[in-house]
Design a protein around this motif. Structure first.
Motif, PDB file in Angstrom:
ATOM      1  N   GLU A  31       0.853  -1.182   0.000  1.00 13.25           N
ATOM      2  CA  GLU A  31       0.000   0.000   0.000  1.00 13.25           C
ATOM      3  C   GLU A  31       0.895   1.240   0.000  1.00 13.25           C
ATOM      4  N   VAL A  33       1.056   4.976   0.333  1.00 10.08           N
ATOM      5  CA  VAL A  33       0.201   6.043   0.847  1.00 10.08           C
ATOM      6  C   VAL A  33       0.741   7.441   0.555  1.00 10.08           C
ATOM      7  N   ARG A  36      -2.014   8.944  -1.448  1.00  7.20           N
ATOM      8  CA  ARG A  36      -3.340   8.639  -0.914  1.00  7.20           C
ATOM      9  C   ARG A  36      -3.665   9.428   0.359  1.00  7.20           C
ATOM     10  N   GLY A  65      -9.309   9.907   4.426  1.00 14.68           N
ATOM     11  CA  GLY A  65      -8.993   8.662   3.740  1.00 14.68           C
ATOM     12  C   GLY A  65      -8.315   7.622   4.607  1.00 14.68           C
ATOM     13  N   LEU A  69      -8.919   3.532   4.437  1.00 15.49           N
ATOM     14  CA  LEU A  69      -7.800   2.651   4.126  1.00 15.49           C
ATOM     15  C   LEU A  69      -7.679   1.556   5.178  1.00 15.49           C
TER      16      LEU A  69
END
Length: 115
Positions: A31, A33, A36, A65, A69
């Motif tokens: 992931e 980030v 994001r 977010g 997540l």
């Protein structure tokens, strides 16, 4: 319950491959980030702190977010053939990703504690 290893890393500190791109750690899911989530280092008075500090944790958890997540990662972790390793990376590896693997949020957010 199986053990899931959560890996925190910073893209700026990774080795690079032959093409010069960063090589993230081996994981079932990586992931990124960086785009994001807002960079908590930009928040006042936390630049010199790391993700283990409660002030950083509060900034990260309240970032738009972040909760979505976490919910997505928690759902992914509970799949029958779910992951053994999840890696979460940001630019420096000091704020966003470290916070996501701390014990404080691991149980609170249904993400297993770091093995």
């Amino acid at each position: 319950m199986r053990t899931i290893r959560l890996i925190s890393f910073g893209y700026l500190h990774l080795p690079t491959g032959p093409d010069g791109s960063p090589v993230p750690p081996a994981a079932d899911r990586i992931e990124d980030v960086r785009d994001r989530l807002r960079d908590p280092a930009a928040a006042r008075d936390i630049l010199d702190l790391d993700g283990l500090n409660p002030r950083v944790q509060d900034v990260v958890l309240n970032t738009p977010g972040a909760r979505e997540l976490l919910a997505n990662l928690a759902d992914y972790a509970t799949l029958p053939a779910g992951p053994r390793r999840i890696a979460i990376g940001c630019a420096g590896g000091r704020h966003r990703d470290v916070d996501r693997i701390t014990g404080r949020h691991a149980e609170q957010e249904r993400i297993p504690r770091l093995a």
